[in-house]
Structures are given as C-alpha cells and as structure tokens.
Design a protein around this motif. Structure first.
Motif, short mmCIF file in Angstrom:
data_model
loop_
_atom_site.label_atom_id
_atom_site.label_comp_id
_atom_site.label_asym_id
_atom_site.label_seq_id
_atom_site.Cartn_x
_atom_site.Cartn_y
_atom_site.Cartn_z
N TYR A 147 14.76 28.54 24.42
CA TYR A 147 15.82 29.38 23.71
C TYR A 147 16.36 28.58 22.45
CZ TYR A 147 15.61 32.90 26.99
OH TYR A 147 15.54 33.84 28.00
N TYR A 148 16.47 27.22 22.33
CA TYR A 148 16.73 26.60 21.39
C TYR A 148 15.61 26.62 20.51
CZ TYR A 148 20.86 24.84 24.12
OH TYR A 148 21.97 24.79 24.75
N ALA A 172 17.12 25.81 4.28
CA ALA A 172 18.54 25.63 4.69
C ALA A 172 18.84 26.13 5.77
CB ALA A 172 19.35 26.44 3.63
N GLY A 173 17.99 27.08 6.44
CA GLY A 173 18.17 27.71 7.98
C GLY A 173 17.61 26.72 8.69
N PHE A 174 16.75 26.06 8.45
CA PHE A 174 15.93 24.91 9.36
C PHE A 174 17.20 23.72 9.45
CE2 PHE A 174 11.90 22.52 9.89
CZ PHE A 174 12.20 21.61 10.98
N ALA A 175 17.96 23.25 8.44
CA ALA A 175 18.86 22.14 8.40
C ALA A 175 19.87 22.70 9.32
CB ALA A 175 19.25 21.96 7.14
N MET A 179 23.12 22.78 14.53
CA MET A 179 23.96 23.55 15.49
C MET A 179 23.30 23.53 16.70
SD MET A 179 24.11 27.36 13.43
CE MET A 179 24.70 28.24 14.73
N THR A 180 22.09 22.79 16.85
CA THR A 180 21.55 22.53 18.28
C THR A 180 22.26 21.60 19.05
OG1 THR A 180 19.26 22.99 17.34
CG2 THR A 180 19.29 21.88 19.33
N GLU A 181 23.06 22.13 20.02
CA GLU A 181 24.16 21.16 20.72
C GLU A 181 23.92 21.84 22.16
OE1 GLU A 181 25.58 18.58 19.95
OE2 GLU A 181 25.03 18.72 17.76
N PRO A 182 24.22 20.92 23.23
CA PRO A 182 24.34 21.63 24.65
C PRO A 182 25.26 22.86 24.85
CG PRO A 182 24.45 19.38 24.66
CD PRO A 182 24.55 19.50 22.99
N GLU A 183 26.16 22.83 24.01
CA GLU A 183 27.17 24.01 24.38
C GLU A 183 26.66 25.06 23.50
OE1 GLU A 183 29.01 21.23 21.33
OE2 GLU A 183 28.04 21.15 23.42
N LEU A 184 25.69 25.07 22.67
CA LEU A 184 25.23 26.39 21.83
C LEU A 184 24.57 27.17 22.74
CD1 LEU A 184 24.78 27.59 19.10
CD2 LEU A 184 22.38 26.50 19.19
#
Length: 487
Positions: free
Chosen positions: A42-43, A175-178, A183-188
């Motif tokens: 999902y990430y 920009a969306g890639f960056a 934003m990819t964090e365990p709590e996302l």
C-alpha cells in the motif's frame, strides 16, 4: 514531447515511486511489518498515485486550456474579413489547423525546413504551396497568405506549448514523488488513502455513464427546441406529409415516419417473438444436451452477422422473392423494397436476442417449481405452459423489449430493404421508411444546421427516445404485475 511519451515517462516515475516507497516502508519497519499501519504494498501504491494524480491533472488541464489560448491569440492576428462572425472565424481557424498539420508533414518529408528561429523555410526553389504539394499536402486555391502565416505561427505556439507542458507535467510528477517519499512513515494510513482513490475512481466511472446520458438528452433537447422555434410543433406532430425541401415550403409531419417505424417493427416482432420463444423453450426443456450443444451456437451466430449483410440479403433475396411470389400474383405491388421485406429480415436478426435471453431465463426458473408441477400430475407441456412461462415472464418481456428496441432503431436493413418513401399505407408490400432512416438522410451531405430541414433530425431523435422510454415504462408495469403472483 508528445502526449504518449509524456504518459510513458509518468508511468516510469510511478513505478519508481512504488519501488522506493515500498522499500522505505520496509526499511523503517526494521523487519517488523506489524509496526506499519498498512501492508508495504500500500505504501508503494500510495507513492505511484502521488506521482500519477498531479501529473495527469496538470496534463488534462493543459490539453484543455492550450488550444483555447493559442486559437485566441491566432484569431486576433487574422484580418477582420476572416473573423467577421463566429462561423467565419471557425472556418478560418479550421484552415489554420489543417495547414499547421500540413507543415508538420512537409517538414517530416524534407520539402520544408526550419531555421534557427523555428520559422519554416522552403527546402528548394518554388513557393510554400509547391513545397507543401510536394509533400502530399494539397491547398485550396483560395487559401490566403494570411492563413498560411497564421498556420506557421500556430505551429510555433503549439511547439512552445508542448515544451512547457512537458516541463509542467514532469515537475508536478516529480513533486508528487518527493512528497510521497517524505510522507512514507510507519503511521501513514496508506491503505486508507489508496482505497479512497480507488473508491473515487469507481465513483467517477459510474458518473461517466450518468453524464453521458445527460449529455445525450441535453444535446437532443437543445437542438429540438431550436427546431420548434423555426417550425410549428403542431405541424410536426400532426402533419400527414413528409416533404423536406431545403429551398423552402417544407412539410415535416412525422406521422408517416412513425407509421412506417411501427409497421416494420410490428412485422419484425411477429416473426422474431414466436420463433425465438419457441426455440428457447425447445432448447431449455425438450432438446437433449447433444442437440442443444450445436443448435444454440448456430442460432447465436445470427447475432454476429453485420446488419449491412442482412440489408444485402433483404435487397437481393427476400425482396425479389416476396415480389415475384406474393406481391405481383396478388396484385399488391411490384416493388422489391417493402415493409414486409424489411420486417422479415429484422425479425430474423432479432431471433437470437429473444431465444438466447429467454433460454437463460427459463433455465433460471427453480427446479422445485418443475418438480412440484410433475408431482401434481402435470405433463411437461402443461408444466411449461402453466408454470415455467409465467415464472419466467419478466425475463421474457425484457427479451422482447430488447428485440423491439433493436427493431425500432434499425437503419441499414430498412434503408436497403424497405425503401425511402414516407407515406401512410396499409399494404405491407409497398415501400416505406422509418424515423431512423430519415434522421440519417437529413444529417447526410452538405447540410445547414440553421435550417429546420436539418434540425428536424434532432426532433425525430427526441421523439424516438420518448417512444422507447414509454415502451420501457410499459414493460416495467407488465413485469411488476405478473411478478407479484409468484412472490
């Protein structure tokens, strides 16, 4: 950069974002997937979506806005006599776009070159017209030098806009890639965000069907209102003569067209319904598996035959046969094109629609109803007549309605087998026509969309839509009435 190449680059970036974001989620979890809110996949999908959505949004907006901006700037440079009104401006811009496309062809062929400033130059001697003709691009003699200059400017602005479009789209995607990587964090809540996007796509897909229907109805209504502002509605709905004349004095009464449509449809249903329904009953209740295995596909092959082939069959075979063996001996006419010809062929066309659908509906009737009827001493024929057919009636009505709609909307068979005469006559061996054939006829050729003789096609289409809607409502009433007996 072309739109296709731009889409390919965005797809590559989306794949890269999927891999990077998924790997980052796994790295942050320290090998313990349980600490992540969502599965690693999902990430990855979240990263791909973050690349595609902004990039596609910018691309879509750019594709809509750029042509309007370019045409506004080009039309402002054209002479006043070429932009005197909206129709003249539209015609001039159509010439500009066509010549701009021709310049691209000529440049690709080598007969025209481009200098450092991007201005097209003739590769050899002669004129620009001759250079374009050498590349296979023919120009009309009345194309002015101003149009040719505007086409060169149009091409330059289009190339500049394409370059800026590529930069804007790739910038949005990067920009969306960056942002996705950040934003990819365990709590996302990656799964929630991905499923929200999927739900939005499903809603958009369902909305497209609704908007398509609304668009069709609105386009028909708007042009129908225009027609009735030019031609009296009473003369259209109650007129008994159909005689369009683009020079004036037209009589556009649709009653003869309605009569021809209903007459041909009635004959087709008299052919299709008994044969199709009896074939379905035989295949579902009486035929052995071996017989059913080869008879059902043979019937369904009819549905795959193009209607133009049926039209030729009506014109070459059925029409002369009916004329020679029925119409002329009975003194009912000598024309191979007739209501009977078109009705019989359309009926043959509709047989597989009724038989296949009715067969599926009959097979869907619960076996318990059959067993109960046999237990009471009923024979197979009595069970079919008194139990199975009433239980399957809603589906059979739907099959008949589908065939009726196909018969009402058929054009090619009618035009080739029934002729083009709009008249009121009870003789089934006389040539007649339908509303759909006249819709095609009024919109074919060099037509003026500001004349009632052309706009009447939209009024006919809207009337046909209302008739079909009425048939649907009537069928729904019949289905509900008979279904209540078995609930």
């Amino acid at each position: 950069m072309t739109v296709f190449l731009l889409l390919c680059l965005m797809l590559v970036l989306a794949v890269a974002a999927f891999v990077v974001c998924r790997a980052r989620a796994l790295a942050l979890s320290g090998g313990k997937i349980g600490v992540l809110h969502s599965l690693p996949g999902y990430y990855g999908w979240h990263g791909a979506i973050m690349v595609l959505l902004p990039g596609l949004a910018v691309l879509l907006v750019w594709l809509v806005v750029q042509p309007m901006v370019i045409e506004s700037r080009i039309s402002a440079t054209l002479p006043a006599e070429l932009t005197a009104d909206d129709s003249a401006r539209a015609l001039a811009m159509a010439d500009v776009r066509r010549l701009a496309a021709g310049l691209d062809v000529a440049i690709a062929a080598g007969s025209v070159t481009v200098d450092a400033s991007g201005t097209p130059q003739i590769a050899g001697s002669g004129t620009m017209r001759e250079a374009l003709a050498e590349a296979g691009v023919a120009l009309a003699e009345d194309v002015s030098p101003q149009i040719l200059t505007a086409a060169q400017a149009y091409r330059g602005l289009s190339a500049t806009g394409a370059a800026w479009r590529a930069l804007a789209v790739l910038a949005a995607a990067l920009a969306g890639f960056a942002l996705a990587v950040r934003m990819t964090e365990p709590e996302l809540r990656a799964r929630n965000r991905v499923e929200g996007v999927v739900e939005g796509l499903l809603m958009a897909a369902s909305t497209i069907a609704i908007l398509t229907t609304v668009g069709i109805v609105w386009s028909m209504l708007s042009e129908t209102f225009n027609f009735f502002s030019m031609y009296p509605a009473a003369d259209f709905f109650f007129g008994l003569t159909w005689s369009p004349n683009f020079r004036g004095d037209s009589e556009l009464g649709f009653i003869p067209l309605l009569w021809g449509t209903l007459y041909i449809s009635l004959i087709s249903m008299l052919v299709a319904v008994p044969i199709g329904l009896f074939a379905a009953i035989y295949l579902a209740e009486y035929a052995s598996p071996a017989v059913r295995g080869w008879v059902k596909p043979l019937i369904e092959v009819i549905a795959g035959i193009p209607t133009v082939v049926f039209g030729l069959f009506a014109l070459v075979t059925v029409g002369p046969l009916l004329r020679d063996y029925f119409a002329e001996p009975l003194g009912l006419g000598n024309s191979g094109s007739s209501v009977m010809t078109a009705g019989i062929v359309i009926g043959i066309l509709n047989i597989p629609f009724i038989s296949s659908l009715a067969d599926d509906i009959i097979n869907a009737v619960p076996q318990a109803l059959r067993d109960g009827s046999y237990g009471l001493g009923a024979t197979k024929s009595e069970t079919v007549r008194q139990v199975i057919i009433p239980a399957a009636l809603p589906g059979i009505v739907g099959a008949v309605l589908l065939a009726a709609s196909r018969a009402i909307g058929e054009t090619m068979i009618v035009s080739m087998g029934a002729g083009a005469a709009a008249k009121l006559d009870l003789n089934p061996f006389e040539a007649m026509t339908t509303m759909t054939v006249k819709i095609v006829g009024q919109l074919t050729g060099d037509t003026d969309f500001a004349s009632p003789e052309t706009l009447v096609a939209f009024a006919l289409g809207m009337t046909l839509f209302v008739i079909t809607l009425g048939l649907n409502i009537l069928a729904l009433y019949v289905v509900r009435k008979y279904r209540e007996q078995y609930e």
